[in-house]
Design a protein around this motif. Structure first.
Motif, PDB file in Angstrom:
ATOM      1  N   SER A 200      98.087  44.624  28.673  1.00 44.92           N
ATOM      2  CA  SER A 200      97.461  45.080  29.909  1.00 44.92           C
ATOM      3  C   SER A 200      97.296  46.579  29.732  1.00 44.92           C
ATOM      4  O   SER A 200      98.279  47.304  29.764  1.00 44.92           O
ATOM      5  N   SER A 201      96.071  47.006  29.504  1.00 48.73           N
ATOM      6  CA  SER A 201      95.842  48.387  29.074  1.00 48.73           C
ATOM      7  C   SER A 201      96.458  49.376  30.063  1.00 48.73           C
ATOM      8  O   SER A 201      96.406  49.122  31.257  1.00 48.73           O
TER       9      SER A 201
ATOM     10  N   LYS B  62      93.404  46.846  32.462  1.00 55.44           N
ATOM     11  CA  LYS B  62      92.618  45.681  32.064  1.00 55.44           C
ATOM     12  C   LYS B  62      93.611  44.635  31.574  1.00 55.44           C
ATOM     13  O   LYS B  62      94.289  44.847  30.562  1.00 55.44           O
ATOM     14  N   VAL B  63      93.724  43.553  32.317  1.00 54.78           N
ATOM     15  CA  VAL B  63      94.710  42.524  32.006  1.00 54.78           C
ATOM     16  C   VAL B  63      94.141  41.590  30.940  1.00 54.78           C
ATOM     17  O   VAL B  63      93.150  40.902  31.174  1.00 54.78           O
ATOM     18  N   LEU B  78      92.443  45.008  37.028  1.00 58.06           N
ATOM     19  CA  LEU B  78      93.298  44.957  38.202  1.00 58.06           C
ATOM     20  C   LEU B  78      93.511  46.412  38.602  1.00 58.06           C
ATOM     21  O   LEU B  78      93.759  47.251  37.724  1.00 58.06           O
ATOM     22  N   ALA B  79      93.392  46.702  39.880  1.00 58.73           N
ATOM     23  CA  ALA B  79      93.498  48.109  40.288  1.00 58.73           C
ATOM     24  C   ALA B  79      94.315  48.252  41.548  1.00 58.73           C
ATOM     25  O   ALA B  79      94.409  47.325  42.354  1.00 58.73           O
ATOM     26  N   ILE B  80      94.906  49.416  41.682  1.00 59.47           N
ATOM     27  CA  ILE B  80      95.417  49.803  42.986  1.00 59.47           C
ATOM     28  C   ILE B  80      94.255  50.526  43.634  1.00 59.47           C
ATOM     29  O   ILE B  80      93.698  51.470  43.066  1.00 59.47           O
ATOM     30  N   VAL B  81      93.849  50.003  44.783  1.00 63.11           N
ATOM     31  CA  VAL B  81      92.705  50.561  45.487  1.00 63.11           C
ATOM     32  C   VAL B  81      93.216  51.329  46.702  1.00 63.11           C
ATOM     33  O   VAL B  81      94.049  50.817  47.452  1.00 63.11           O
TER      34      VAL B  81
END
Lengths: 387, 133, 354
Positions: A200-201, B62-63, B78-81
């Motif tokens: 997971s980058s 990026k998972v 996947l992000a913290i928004v």
């Protein structure tokens, strides 16, 4: 409060134990610890077992009763303690409090996890349960992803580089290669870390702690009573525990674990020592970024400055602040519930001057730091060798 | 990944529409919902709050190795928004190319399939985000 | 009188070129492109289906309404027309109404009439508003259609959705009249539990598409005593780029009156969405006072024809809408997939859980 010492330690080899189940591992570590302490079963008053999820990993709940049964400690009270990856540290703290309070004189604290009975996707889902099931897991988060989000932000705010994180892995593998009970016995290079598969980058496979089977057990005794069993007393001089938000996104900052900071402050205050007095520390490096965060949040460095010490090799066993001489979670392995107890075992080995090639010179005071989830639980202990 | 139906069903309004909470005492907004304000505690007055679904990327990953039930979507962002109204939440950023995502990138909500309970089970829906350029 | 108060169309980001598909089956891409009058088709994201696209196109319609008229519309009816509802049993409409925040006071149901279920939803909602039963309703045509590998339909079966908010307050266009023409004609079908639709090949043309589209169009023109010259635009169901052009030719409609409403050449056949997405593209370019003739077609078979009169209120939408409200944004936004990725997106790979 009464003074408490660790009088016995026991551990299994960490790794993939295809031939051993949950109970086999605990029995092995328990037997070693009881022999090391030279205590008889009937002298033990209580048992605490840290395990994150034997129910989901091997279908076995009620793990403490099983352990008491199989290491021959019935009918003493046996309690399972759960705080995700901090389960072991919490079991130790409960055992410590039970003795310090005067309720019991001799207590056993164990930690164990049998992880390889599940495949990778399954274990990844189970471990994800240490975060927020409804608002992290459901969104597709994994544990590496949660720590990757912290790493990315740490890189953004403090210019931490992927190479810096790789250095943590390289150092912990080096330490592990000198530790017989560690899962990995091979040194690695920064290039190998950077070139390993992205999980997971920016986190790559060699930034992540592995999936491990293992168990560790320690015996605690009231200090005066402890003198009957051993000459090298390892006293527990500080214990701190704190909680934080279960979900990463609910925190004020995602580059800092507040629970670690608070737990460390409490433990240091109780121990009446400062950071300068600490000769070695076992920190919770479930991912390489976690070791960097830990060194900052425990107060050894200001935010963003731990990487400087890492680049200067100060965190090796022969550096100015030896970190994770066991190999840490990365190199030694991370059988979740066992990790917190393994940290105590490693510090005890160092303070007893039994660490061989990885021995920290003149080690007198050591610290352990165990984290649950992405930082919703943190527990810190300080141990000291007394004459 | 057999899930209890009610476990997912009870969060439908929050997941479909980004309904969170507002504490009228301190004006703090929360997502997901809170039953009491961690700041004001018993003095807090909590009511439902509809978020606009606009925000920006606070951190992202990026998972590549996905959990059970999400494997076919990998790799995904996947992000913290950070929502425009204040709170942070965790969400996937979809339809997004590598050169479009960065810390600070503007995003807006989208409605997507989150996971499916096998071939015959229910389909769970919820919010993801897309780059808002 | 009821009318269209707002609208929105949505097309997923992904595309596959006709050439890419033709290559897999050893066909000549150029020949197929010319034959079908399309160059590529839209493909849904791996996490998109009829329900998610319906929500997206409806959100566009509702946002547009709110920005233009400074108030939000609460719909009391949601009908989703599709032949690719995510569930065989369990409504798409309840998912959509919940996501739009209309629960629980909603008349809602899923409709199926091959490619004309969406326009039929428009007629039902229009009638409900006219009857005074509801203030607002949303009619949706949405599909993530499947084409059997190697079948001719595989080149054209696209994905897209259009939503029309129908009510009395702040109408931007009036539905002046409508007429439906239907017969039992088995030109295209999908049996219960069958994964892909089947069709009658050339039988889908003359006895099916052309008969119904042309009959419905002629009847409505006759009934309203109007001619082709009374309309600025014509929008027909567009299973490919060719059929609507041929229909227009037979009806004596000049090319420039159908071009704006013909989007299948770029996004493929969006089935239940097709004529409605075409209508959305025309409305995107209207300034007020235009007259639009729309005729859908659903296999099985039937056509709904509409006369729509745009009014000056549409300028309020023009002035306040955002770029991503316009169909053009979705047509231009695209990422090409290989056939392998396309097969993954469409769940066509054996041995994988859907």
């Amino acid at each position: 409060m009464r003074r408490v010492a660790v009088i016995g330690i026991g551990i299994t080899k960490f790794g993939e134990h295809w031939e051993k189940g949950f109970r086999d591992l605990v029995i092995e570590a328990g037997k070693n610890a009881l022999e090391d302490a030279n205590v008889q079963g009937e002298e033990i008053d209580a048992l605490f077992v840290g395990a994150m999820s034997p129910g989901l990993m091997v279908g076995q709940e009620h793990a403490a009763a099983l352990v008491a049964d199989y290491i021959g400690l019935n009918p003493i009270p046996a309690t399972r303690v759960e705080g995700a990856c901090a389960s072991g540290g919490l079991a130790f703290r409960n055992a410590y409090m039970a003795v310090a309070s005067g309720m019991h004189d001799i207590v056993v604290a164990g930690g164990a996890e049998k992880m390889t009975d599940l495949d990778t996707a399954q274990i990844s889902t189970v471990l994800g349960g240490a975060g927020d099931e409804e608002w992290e897991l459901f969104q597709g988060a994994t544990f590496p992803a949660i720590y990757a989000l912290m790493a990315k932000r740490h890189m953004h705010e403090y210019h931490t580089r992927e190479e810096d994180m790789a250095l943590v892995s390289v150092k912990n593998h080096k330490h592990a290669s000198m530790n017989d009970y560690a899962q990995f016995q091979k040194e690695i290079t920064v290039e190998e870390v950077l070139e390993s598969k992205t999980v997971s980058s920016p986190l790559k496979l060699l930034d992540c702690s592995p999936i491990t089977d293992g168990a560790a057990v320690v015996v605690l005794a009231e200090l005066e009573k402890a003198k009957k069993y051993t000459d090298t007393l390892i006293e527990v001089i500080g214990s701190g525990q704190a909680s934080g938000q279960i979900a990463l996104h609910d925190r004020q900052s995602i580059t800092q674990i507040d629970a670690t900071r608070v737990a460390a402050e409490k433990a240091l205050k109780q121990a009446k020592v400062t950071h300068k007095d600490i000769d070695l520390v076992e920190v919770h490096d479930c991912f390489t970024i976690a070791e960097i965060l830990a060194l900052e949040d425990l107060g050894f460095f200001k935010k963003g400055e731990a990487v400087k010490a890492i680049r200067e090799n100060q965190t090796y066993y022969d550096g100015s602040l030896p970190v994770n001489t066991s190999g840490g979670l990365k190199g030694c392995g991370h059988p979740v519930g066992a990790t917190g107890i393994k940290q105590i075992v490693e510090v005890a080995i160092q303070l007893r001057n039994q660490a061989g090639k990885r021995q920290v010179k003149n080690a007198e005071i050591g610290m352990t730091h165990n984290v649950g989830g992405s930082g919703a639980t943190a527990v810190v202990h300080i141990l000291k060798r007394i004459k | 990944m057999k899930k209890n139906l009610a476990l997912v069903w009870r969060r439908i309004p929050q997941r479909y529409r980004l309904i969170g909470s507002l504490c009228e005492s301190c004006n703090e907004k929360f997502f997901p919902k809170r039953h009491f304000c961690p700041k004001c505690r018993r003095k807090g007055k909590i009511k439902d709050f509809q978020f606009s679904g606009k925000g920006s990327v606070y951190s992202y990953t990026k998972v590549s190795v996905a959990p059970e039930g999400y494997e076919s979507m990998a790799p995904y962002y996947l992000a913290i928004v950070k929502l425009d109204e204040g709170p942070l939440l965790l969400a996937q950023i979809v339809d997004c190319e590598d050169d479009e995502i960065h810390i600070g990138a503007k995003v807006r909500k989208a409605f997507r399939i989150m996971n499916k309970d096998g071939k015959e089970g229910v389909i769970n829906y919820g919010f993801k985000f897309i780059i808002d350029n | 009188m009821a009318g269209i108060c707002s609208y929105g169309a949505y097309v997923p980001k992904y595309r596959i070129k006709v050439d890419e598909i033709a290559n897999v089956w050893g066909e000549e891409g150029e020949r197929i492109k010319n034959g079908l009058g399309l160059i590529e088709k839209s493909v849904p994201g791996i996490d998109e289906d009829t329900a998610t696209m319906s929500v997206e196109s409806s959100r566009i319609a509702l946002e547009r309404y709110e920005l233009a008229f400074n108030k939000s519309a609460i719909a009391n009816a949601v009908f989703v027309g599709s032949e690719s509802h995510p569930y065989a049993v369990k409504p798409t409409a309840t998912i959509v109404q919940e996501a739009l925040g209309f629960s629980p006071n909603v008349y809602s149901a899923d409709l199926e009439f091959a490619c004309k279920a969406g326009t039929t939803a428009m007629i039902i909602i229009n009638s409900m508003v006219d009857s005074g039963k509801i203030d607002f309703g949303i009619a949706i045509g949405s599909d993530t259609s499947q084409g059997r590998p190697m079948d001719a339909l595989e080149y054209s079966a696209g994905a897209g959705s259009a939503s029309f908010l129908i009510g009395k307050e702040n109408t931007i266009a009036t539905i002046v009249d409508h007429y439906s023409f239907s017969t039992d004609t088995p030109d295209f079908w999908r049996r219960q539990h069958a994964e892909f639709p089947s069709h009658g090949g050339r039988f889908t043309g003359q006895p099916a598409y052309f008969r119904h589209v042309i009959s419905a169009t002629k009847k409505l023109l006759e009934r309203t005593k109007t001619t082709v010259n009374d309309y600025d635009y014509f929008v027909f169901h567009q299973p490919n780029g060719k059929f609507p052009q041929l229909a227009a030719k037979q009806l004596g409609i000049p090319k420039e009156k159908i071009d704006l409403g013909l989007v299948t050449p770029y996004i493929g056949n969006t089935y239940s969405g097709a004529s409605m997405v075409g209508l959305a593209n025309v409305l995107d370019n209207c300034k007020g006072n235009e007259r639009i003739f729309v005729c859908s077609f659903g296999s099985g078979a039937g056509s709904d024809a509409f006369i729509i009169e745009v009014n000056a209120n549409i300028r309020k939408i023009r002035q306040t809408e955002k770029e991503y409200h316009r169909l053009e944004y979705y047509i231009k936004r695209k990422k090409y997939l290989s056939y392998g990725m396309y097969a993954k997106h469409r769940g066509k790979l054996k041995g994988l859980e859907d």
